[in-house]
Write a protein that holds these residues in place. Sequence first.
Motif, short mmCIF file in Angstrom:
data_model
loop_
_atom_site.label_atom_id
_atom_site.label_comp_id
_atom_site.label_asym_id
_atom_site.label_seq_id
_atom_site.Cartn_x
_atom_site.Cartn_y
_atom_site.Cartn_z
N HIS A 184 11.19 3.83 1.64
CA HIS A 184 12.56 3.85 1.11
C HIS A 184 12.91 2.41 0.76
O HIS A 184 12.77 1.51 1.58
N LEU A 185 13.34 2.19 -0.46
CA LEU A 185 13.65 0.83 -0.89
C LEU A 185 14.78 0.26 -0.06
O LEU A 185 15.80 0.92 0.17
N SER A 186 14.59 -0.96 0.42
CA SER A 186 15.62 -1.61 1.24
C SER A 186 16.81 -1.99 0.36
O SER A 186 16.64 -2.35 -0.79
N ALA A 222 0.81 -1.22 0.00
CA ALA A 222 0.00 0.00 0.00
C ALA A 222 0.84 1.27 0.00
O ALA A 222 0.38 2.32 -0.46
N GLY A 223 2.05 1.22 0.53
CA GLY A 223 2.90 2.40 0.55
C GLY A 223 3.48 2.69 -0.83
O GLY A 223 4.00 1.79 -1.50
N LYS A 224 3.37 3.93 -1.27
CA LYS A 224 3.90 4.30 -2.59
C LYS A 224 5.41 4.09 -2.63
O LYS A 224 6.12 4.46 -1.69
N HIS A 225 5.89 3.51 -3.71
CA HIS A 225 7.31 3.27 -3.93
C HIS A 225 7.90 2.31 -2.89
O HIS A 225 9.10 2.39 -2.58
N GLY A 226 7.06 1.43 -2.35
CA GLY A 226 7.53 0.47 -1.35
C GLY A 226 8.28 -0.68 -1.98
O GLY A 226 8.43 -0.78 -3.21
N ASN A 227 8.75 -1.58 -1.13
CA ASN A 227 9.46 -2.77 -1.61
C ASN A 227 8.49 -3.74 -2.28
O ASN A 227 7.29 -3.73 -2.00
N LYS A 228 9.01 -4.58 -3.11
CA LYS A 228 8.20 -5.64 -3.69
C LYS A 228 7.84 -6.64 -2.60
O LYS A 228 8.61 -6.88 -1.69
#
Length: 634
Positions: free
Chosen positions: A632-634, A215-221
Motif C-alpha cells: 500500500h503506497l505510503s 520487490a513488492g508489486k506496487h510498492g513505494n519508490k
Amino acid sequence: MTPKSRLLPLFLLSFFSLFLYSYYHSSLHLFAPETLHFNGNPTNTPSSYFNHLGNPSSVPPNFTFIIKVLAFDRFDSLSRCLRSLANADYGHDRVHLHVFIDHFKEVDLRNGSEVLSKKLEESSRILDFVDGFSWRFGEKFVHYRTGNVGLQAQWLEAWWPSSDDEFAFVVEDDLEVSPLYYEFLKTLIANYYYNSSNFHPSIYGASLQRPRFVAGKHGNKLQLGSETRLFLYQLVGTWGQLLFPKPWKEFRLWYDEHKAKNIKPVLQGMVTTGWYKKMGERIWTPWFIKFIHSRSYFNIYTNFLRERALSVSHRDAGVNYGKTAGPDSYLLDARSLDLNFLEMLPLSNLKWYDFCFREVIPERTVRSFDELDPVLKSVQKENTIILLSIFGASQIITRNMLCHFERLDIRNYILLGPESEFLLDLARRGHPVVNVQQLLNGVGGYKSMGSQGSYAQLIREILAMAYVIKKCLDSHYSSWVIDGNMVPVSADAFSIANEPSYDFFSARDSGLMFLRSSATATNIWIDDFIFKVAQTAKASMEDNSLSRERRHFVYFASESLQVNGVRIKKINELIFGLKIFSNYTSQTSLGDEKKIIFWPYEMELNYLQKALRSLGMWVVDGDSSCVAVVCHLS
C-alpha cells in the motif's frame, strides 16, 4: 666496557621479551571464547565476546572471512573479478578465497563436436588462470564441478558455516569490488554482529550493491535521504552479499525441508515470484526471499549517493541477462571518497524497510505507562486505535488476523498479551505490543485483585485492557476492542455509524466494543470504574457462573457500564458480520455488507481453518506466515 656492563643490555632485552611473551599468552587465555564468563556462567556467543573486549572495532581471534566466487564460463568476467578482490586492502588479516567453477552443460556429440571442443578449451583456460592466480592473503580453494548444476546449487552448496564466527562473502563472476570493501565489511561485522548493543537476531547479512529494486508489486519508490548511509531492507542482494552464519544455516535446513515436501517458494504480490514461474530452479533467490519473509529477516544496505557502491555488477550475459547490460553502478574507491564510509550509527538510529519499502519499526514493546503514550501516538489513525487481545487465541489465529491487517492496510493497532516468546517475536517483526504483566507492575492495587488462581490471567487481561483504554481516552483517542475470535473482512470493518448520542458500542457476547473519545466517556472511565470491572469478573469466576463464551473483557465492561446506567448501542453481529456456528455449512461468498467474521471461542481449530478457507479468509501458509505481500503506497 666490562663484561658485566656488556651483558646488562642483553639481560634487559631477555627480561622484556619474557614479559611480552607472558602477557601475550595470558591475554590469549583471558580472551579465548571458551573461557569467557559473564554473570558466573561461561559463554562463547559472539556478542558476549565483544562485550568482554569492549572495543567496537575488534573481532575475536577465531573470526573467519571466506570469499566465495561463483563462476561458469566467463573468463574475462572472472579474471576481472579476481583481480579486483586481490587489489582490496585486507590489512594483516588472513582471508580465504574459494572459487566454484560450474561445468558446462552436456553437448550432443552428433552435431556438436566443434562446440564441445570450444567449451573444453574455455574450461581449460579458466582453470589454468585460476590455478595460476596468486592469492597471498590466505588459502585458495578451487572446486571444479563434474557436471552442470546451475546458479541455484552454486549458491546453496557453496557454504556451510563451520562456526558462528565464520562469514561468507558471495560474489558472482561478473562482479567487481572496491579496494575498500573488506575494511567496510569487517567494521560492519564488528559493529552489528559482535557488538551486543547493536546486534539483532533479525539481521542475516549485508549487501554491498547499490539498492535499486523494490520487490513488492506496487510498492513505494526506493527513496532515501542524502544523510542516510546505512539502512535495513528485507531483500537479499546477490551482487556482493555478506552472509551471517546462523541465518544461513537456518535457511539451508528450511530449504531442505520445503524442497523435500515439494513446497514451492511462491509468495503472492512479489515480482520475484514471476521470475520463479518463468525460470524455475535455475535461480535461488525466490527460495531465500520466501524464507526471510516467513522469518521477517532483514539485510543491511549502503547508500553512498550518486549511484555509487562498494560492489558493482557488470551484468554480463549469462543466466540473468541475455546480453551484456554493463555496470549497474559506479565503484566507490579512495579517489572518489567524499564521505566517511566507515561511519556505523547505532542500530537504533537506522531505518528498517519491508519488501514494499514501507518502514518497519521493530521492538515496540510497552512495559510501562511511560512507554505506552508514544506508542499509542505512533499507531493512531484519525484519532482511533484498535486494541487486540491475544489472550486465549492460538498463535496461528493471531498471525492470520495480522495478515488480514496487512491486506487491508490496517496499521492503527496494538496487541495486548501475556509475557511470552510469541509476544517478543511479534515485537521483533514490527508489531506494537503491550507486555501485560510488566505494565501492571505499575498499577497500584493490582496485587489486591489476586494475581493467583485460575482467573488470574483473565483479571490481568481485563485490568491491562481497561488501563490502555483509559490512556487512549486521556489522549483523546477513540478505541476498538477486539478479540482473537474474529477477523476483519473489509477495510472499513472498524468504523462506526455517526450516532453522537452514543459513546459506547458493544457486541457483548462476541468480544467487540467501540469507545468514542468524549468527555463523558473519559469521566466514566476512571480508576474506580476499572476496578469495578475487574471485581465483576473476579466474582463471576469465583462462583463459576459464567460460560466460556462470556469470559472476556467486553462482556464484563458492558455489564459494568449498564450497572452504572450508561447507554450502550448494541452491535448486531448477524448484521455487522458473519458468525460461524457449529452447524456452519461451506459458502463461497461473504456479501459486500459483511465487515467481520465471528466464531465461538472454543471452536476446534481444524474446523475453523476449513470454514475460513472456504470463505477465502485463511491467508497463512505452512510456515504460519502470510501467503502474500500486499503493498500500500505510503
